[in-house]
Design a protein around this motif. Structure first.
Motif, PDB file in Angstrom:
ATOM      1  N   THR A 155       0.864  -1.621   0.147  1.00 53.93           N
ATOM      2  CA  THR A 155      -0.282  -0.262   0.004  1.00 53.93           C
ATOM      3  C   THR A 155       0.853   0.901   0.120  1.00 53.93           C
ATOM      4  OG1 THR A 155      -1.492   1.327   1.286  1.00 53.93           O
ATOM      5  CG2 THR A 155      -0.416   0.047   2.270  1.00 53.93           C
ATOM      6  N   PRO A 156       0.561   2.730  -0.866  1.00 55.52           N
ATOM      7  CA  PRO A 156       1.111   3.041  -0.498  1.00 55.52           C
ATOM      8  C   PRO A 156       1.598   4.500   1.056  1.00 55.52           C
ATOM      9  CG  PRO A 156      -0.648   3.744  -2.157  1.00 55.52           C
ATOM     10  CD  PRO A 156      -0.966   2.420  -1.719  1.00 55.52           C
ATOM     11  N   GLY A 157       0.645   3.504   1.997  1.00 52.52           N
ATOM     12  CA  GLY A 157       0.817   4.683   2.972  1.00 52.52           C
ATOM     13  C   GLY A 157      -0.588   5.009   3.462  1.00 52.52           C
ATOM     14  N   HIS A 158      -0.515   4.547   5.130  1.00 52.42           N
ATOM     15  CA  HIS A 158      -2.166   4.732   5.599  1.00 52.42           C
ATOM     16  C   HIS A 158      -1.761   5.918   5.701  1.00 52.42           C
ATOM     17  CE1 HIS A 158      -1.831   0.368   6.067  1.00 52.42           C
ATOM     18  NE2 HIS A 158      -2.117   0.561   7.552  1.00 52.42           N
ATOM     19  N   GLU A 159      -1.054   7.428   5.829  1.00 54.81           N
ATOM     20  CA  GLU A 159      -1.643   8.552   5.410  1.00 54.81           C
ATOM     21  C   GLU A 159      -1.938   9.176   4.828  1.00 54.81           C
ATOM     22  OE1 GLU A 159       1.086   8.422   2.916  1.00 54.81           O
ATOM     23  OE2 GLU A 159       1.093   7.377   4.757  1.00 54.81           O
ATOM     24  N   TYR A 168       2.528   5.346  13.053  1.00 56.71           N
ATOM     25  CA  TYR A 168       2.509   4.541  11.945  1.00 56.71           C
ATOM     26  C   TYR A 168       4.030   4.446  11.598  1.00 56.71           C
ATOM     27  CZ  TYR A 168      -2.035   3.344  11.254  1.00 56.71           C
ATOM     28  OH  TYR A 168      -3.881   2.771  11.078  1.00 56.71           O
ATOM     29  N   TYR A 169       4.885   5.781  11.587  1.00 51.92           N
ATOM     30  CA  TYR A 169       6.013   6.417  10.604  1.00 51.92           C
ATOM     31  C   TYR A 169       7.126   5.756  12.477  1.00 51.92           C
ATOM     32  CZ  TYR A 169       3.268   5.529   6.751  1.00 51.92           C
ATOM     33  OH  TYR A 169       2.163   5.702   5.590  1.00 51.92           O
ATOM     34  N   GLN A 170       6.377   5.938  12.910  1.00 49.27           N
ATOM     35  CA  GLN A 170       7.112   5.534  14.510  1.00 49.27           C
ATOM     36  C   GLN A 170       7.594   4.776  14.939  1.00 49.27           C
ATOM     37  OE1 GLN A 170       8.390   9.083  15.568  1.00 49.27           O
ATOM     38  NE2 GLN A 170       7.316   9.824  14.109  1.00 49.27           N
ATOM     39  N   PRO A 171       9.013   4.425  15.815  1.00 47.71           N
ATOM     40  CA  PRO A 171       9.091   2.818  16.420  1.00 47.71           C
ATOM     41  C   PRO A 171       7.687   2.085  16.503  1.00 47.71           C
ATOM     42  CG  PRO A 171      10.765   4.691  16.845  1.00 47.71           C
ATOM     43  CD  PRO A 171       9.437   5.506  16.383  1.00 47.71           C
ATOM     44  N   GLY A 172       7.742   1.231  16.559  1.00 47.28           N
ATOM     45  CA  GLY A 172       6.626   0.231  17.088  1.00 47.28           C
ATOM     46  C   GLY A 172       5.431   0.468  15.399  1.00 47.28           C
ATOM     47  N   GLY A 173       6.389   1.244  14.675  1.00 52.51           N
ATOM     48  CA  GLY A 173       4.578   1.089  13.642  1.00 52.51           C
ATOM     49  C   GLY A 173       5.123   0.357  12.343  1.00 52.51           C
ATOM     50  N   THR A 204      12.077   4.956   1.830  1.00 47.89           N
ATOM     51  CA  THR A 204      12.181   6.122   0.665  1.00 47.89           C
ATOM     52  C   THR A 204      11.892   7.615   0.627  1.00 47.89           C
ATOM     53  OG1 THR A 204       9.670   5.409  -0.632  1.00 47.89           O
ATOM     54  CG2 THR A 204      11.543   4.333  -1.457  1.00 47.89           C
ATOM     55  N   ARG A 205      10.921   8.054   2.299  1.00 51.91           N
ATOM     56  CA  ARG A 205      10.714   9.368   2.193  1.00 51.91           C
ATOM     57  C   ARG A 205      11.307   9.321   3.702  1.00 51.91           C
ATOM     58  NH1 ARG A 205       4.803   9.201   0.004  1.00 51.91           N
ATOM     59  NH2 ARG A 205       5.411   6.786  -0.193  1.00 51.91           N
ATOM     60  N   THR A 206      11.160  10.821   3.872  1.00 50.95           N
ATOM     61  CA  THR A 206      11.506  10.750   6.029  1.00 50.95           C
ATOM     62  C   THR A 206      10.227  11.565   6.136  1.00 50.95           C
ATOM     63  OG1 THR A 206      12.775  12.580   4.939  1.00 50.95           O
ATOM     64  CG2 THR A 206      14.091  10.835   5.193  1.00 50.95           C
ATOM     65  N   GLU A 207       9.440  12.020   5.138  1.00 48.63           N
ATOM     66  CA  GLU A 207       8.488  12.656   5.477  1.00 48.63           C
ATOM     67  C   GLU A 207       7.239  12.478   4.705  1.00 48.63           C
ATOM     68  OE1 GLU A 207       8.679  16.584   4.243  1.00 48.63           O
ATOM     69  OE2 GLU A 207      10.060  17.044   6.138  1.00 48.63           O
ATOM     70  N   ARG A 208       5.453  12.062   5.280  1.00 43.07           N
ATOM     71  CA  ARG A 208       4.661  11.681   4.824  1.00 43.07           C
ATOM     72  C   ARG A 208       3.794  13.309   4.597  1.00 43.07           C
ATOM     73  NH1 ARG A 208       4.509   5.871   2.990  1.00 43.07           N
ATOM     74  NH2 ARG A 208       6.116   5.677   3.036  1.00 43.07           N
ATOM     75  N   THR A 209       2.223  13.327   4.098  1.00 41.60           N
ATOM     76  CA  THR A 209       2.135  14.297   4.015  1.00 41.60           C
ATOM     77  C   THR A 209       0.362  14.014   4.293  1.00 41.60           C
ATOM     78  OG1 THR A 209       2.949  15.662   2.422  1.00 41.60           O
ATOM     79  CG2 THR A 209       0.327  15.919   3.184  1.00 41.60           C
ATOM     80  N   ILE A 210      -0.432  14.665   5.134  1.00 38.26           N
ATOM     81  CA  ILE A 210      -1.898  14.021   5.826  1.00 38.26           C
ATOM     82  C   ILE A 210      -2.420  13.778   4.675  1.00 38.26           C
ATOM     83  CG2 ILE A 210      -3.571  13.365   7.201  1.00 38.26           C
ATOM     84  CD1 ILE A 210      -1.696  14.355   9.327  1.00 38.26           C
ATOM     85  N   GLY A 211      -3.755  12.980   4.430  1.00 35.09           N
ATOM     86  CA  GLY A 211      -4.496  13.416   3.075  1.00 35.09           C
ATOM     87  C   GLY A 211      -5.954  13.778   3.589  1.00 35.09           C
ATOM     88  N   SER A 212      -6.069  13.725   4.425  1.00 34.98           N
ATOM     89  CA  SER A 212      -7.821  14.246   4.737  1.00 34.98           C
ATOM     90  C   SER A 212      -7.587  14.313   6.352  1.00 34.98           C
ATOM     91  CB  SER A 212      -8.136  12.452   4.751  1.00 34.98           C
ATOM     92  OG  SER A 212      -8.042  11.594   5.605  1.00 34.98           O
ATOM     93  N   GLY A 213      -8.853  14.513   6.517  1.00 40.38           N
ATOM     94  CA  GLY A 213      -9.172  15.336   7.709  1.00 40.38           C
ATOM     95  C   GLY A 213      -8.920  16.334   8.357  1.00 40.38           C
ATOM     96  N   PRO A 214      -8.891  16.856   9.852  1.00 36.02           N
ATOM     97  CA  PRO A 214      -8.869  18.318   9.973  1.00 36.02           C
ATOM     98  C   PRO A 214      -7.114  18.550   9.661  1.00 36.02           C
ATOM     99  CG  PRO A 214      -9.404  16.684  11.762  1.00 36.02           C
ATOM    100  CD  PRO A 214      -9.275  16.085  10.550  1.00 36.02           C
ATOM    101  N   ARG A 215      -6.116  17.587   9.714  1.00 38.66           N
ATOM    102  CA  ARG A 215      -5.008  17.673   9.358  1.00 38.66           C
ATOM    103  C   ARG A 215      -4.754  17.489   8.363  1.00 38.66           C
ATOM    104  NH1 ARG A 215      -2.000  13.596  13.666  1.00 38.66           N
ATOM    105  NH2 ARG A 215      -0.286  15.685  13.085  1.00 38.66           N
ATOM    106  N   GLU A 216      -5.445  17.487   7.378  1.00 38.91           N
ATOM    107  CA  GLU A 216      -5.077  17.406   5.828  1.00 38.91           C
ATOM    108  C   GLU A 216      -4.157  17.974   5.045  1.00 38.91           C
ATOM    109  OE1 GLU A 216      -6.906  17.120   1.042  1.00 38.91           O
ATOM    110  OE2 GLU A 216      -8.293  17.282   3.328  1.00 38.91           O
ATOM    111  N   GLY A 217      -3.234  17.788   4.694  1.00 36.37           N
ATOM    112  CA  GLY A 217      -2.347  18.814   4.615  1.00 36.37           C
ATOM    113  C   GLY A 217      -0.880  18.548   5.356  1.00 36.37           C
ATOM    114  N   VAL A 219       2.800  17.825   7.185  1.00 36.08           N
ATOM    115  CA  VAL A 219       3.675  17.192   6.646  1.00 36.08           C
ATOM    116  C   VAL A 219       3.966  16.120   8.711  1.00 36.08           C
ATOM    117  CG1 VAL A 219       6.014  17.001   6.085  1.00 36.08           C
ATOM    118  CG2 VAL A 219       3.960  18.305   5.195  1.00 36.08           C
ATOM    119  N   ILE A 220       4.051  14.749   8.225  1.00 39.31           N
ATOM    120  CA  ILE A 220       4.539  14.057   9.413  1.00 39.31           C
ATOM    121  C   ILE A 220       5.528  13.549   9.369  1.00 39.31           C
ATOM    122  CG2 ILE A 220       2.717  13.611  10.265  1.00 39.31           C
ATOM    123  CD1 ILE A 220       2.592  10.821   9.578  1.00 39.31           C
TER     124      ILE A 220
END
Length: 379
Positions: A155-159, A168-173, A204-217, A219-220
């Motif tokens: 999957t391209p990612g849960h974000e 999902y992108y921290q230790p334990g995830g 492959t990436r050091t950052e992800r962009t949230i794609g939905s919800g109140p935090r859309e856009g 970067v984590i």
């Protein structure tokens, strides 16, 4: 005996909806209380269910009418909440993984043993008709001696869909600890415990962009590997290959395939409870779909708790702590091997849980199949 198991839920995030859909269907379970660090979220759940109260975490742990704590917190909090519940004399059923590390998970199992309480852990998807029908086909010798398996999750990612995907992108995830429990638990159910692993991983990436919800856009950061591969050596001699990715886009591979001397099985997605099991036997001209022959019928999240409630005292539930610990050690060891480049021996083991005979739990929708009468477990 004859009384429902009273359940209190800690953690009212996105996953709770799936448990709330099924607990009221099961006569052996009764939801009595919910708690969350955000009291408004707990109150919103309680408002939708008669007889369910919203309380603080501390009050839920102290409540005399709570027999089992359903731990739906984030992975980093799994062990802490479980240990507090056990210290309060309550059994625990947690979302996967059992804990963020095997060291924490060992503390949970040791504390539960000393307290004389039960520990269960997701995924209970392996108890549904999909994986269990495949398990029965293997037990019945339809593919002969198992040789190998492949397990693929891409999957391209849960974000892209989750409003708060940070963990999902921290230790334990990461894809292995998040989705791997479904696949590893299914493989152990079908092929038995794992004795060694070797792995490789990347991101492959050091950052992800949230794609939905109140935090859309928003970067984590990414602080864990997001593409993991591994080879599992089972005690039986069978070899399983894993690919777990939050980086790749899609795949046409089967979720799980099992290959034996006499045939091959396509096993449905272990993230779900149902699905078609396909068999291709040596000398055949085409794949055939096997009839549903084992597992909890019409099941969903929460059926593992009902299975725990029906497990005799002192016996290990099918979705139990020992299997969850073994799966966690396997996954942790794949990541350790990816860092070191060396094979890692697995110290724990877990017996293959008993096959789930084709069963309708009391309170769930009743069905019959071409295989004959469906067993019913009553409260």
């Amino acid at each position: 005996m004859g009384k429902p198991l009273n359940v209190g839920i800690i953690g009212c995030g996105a996953i709770i909806a799936q448990y709330l859909a099924n607990i009221p269907r099961l006569e052996t379970l009764k939801l009595v209380a919910v708690a969350d660090l955000d009291p408004a979220r707990a109150q919103a759940v309680a408002d939708g269910y008669d007889g369910v109260r919203a309380v603080s975490v501390e009050d839920l742990l102290a409540a005399e009418d709570v027999d089992l704590v359903l731990n739906l917190t984030i992975p980093a909090a799994h062990a802490d909440v479980a240990l507090k519940a056990i210290a309060a004399g309550k059994s625990v059923y947690g979302e996967k993984p059992l804990a963020a590390t095997t060291a924490e998970a060992r503390q949970v199992l040791d504390a539960a043993r000393e307290a004389g309480v039960a520990v269960g852990c997701a995924p209970d998807t392996v108890l549904g008709t999909g994986v269990q029908t495949a398990r029965k086909a293997i037990d019945d010798g339809l593919i002969g001696a198992p040789i190998s398996a492949t397990a693929t999750m891409v999957t391209p990612g849960h974000e892209r869909w989750h409003p708060n995907p940070d963990f999902y992108y921290q230790p334990g995830g990461g894809p292995l600890l998040d989705m791997g429990p479904y696949y590893v638990s299914a493989l152990v159910n079908m092929l038995g415990p794992v004795v060694s692993v070797i792995g490789a991983a990347s991101h492959t990436r050091t950052e992800r962009t949230i794609g939905s919800g109140p935090r859309e856009g928003q970067v984590i950061p990414v602080a864990t590997d997001s593409h993991v591969t591994g080879i599992l050596v089972h005690a039986s001699g069978a070899l399983s290959s894993l690919v777990m990715s939050f980086d790749a886009v899609n795949t046409k591979s089967s979720n799980i395939e099992i290959h034996g001397e006499l045939g091959s099985l396509v096993v449905p997605d272990p993230n779900y409870f149902e699905g078609a099991v396909e068999l291709f036997t040596l000398g055949a001209d085409a794949w055939e779909t096997l009839p549903v022959s084992a597992g909890y019928v019409d099941s969903g999240r929460g059926f593992g708790i009902a299975d725990l409630a029906a497990t005799p005292a002192g016996s290990e539930p099918r979705a139990g702590g020992q299997l969850a610990f073994h799966a966690l050690e396997v996954m942790e060891s794949v990541l350790e091997s990816a860092r070191s480049g060396a094979a890692v021996q697995i110290r724990s083991t877990a017996a293959r849980p008993a096959l789930v005979e084709l069963t309708v739990l009391a309170g769930s929708a009743e069905e019959t199949t071409a295989e004959g009468q469906v067993q019913e477990i009553v409260a």
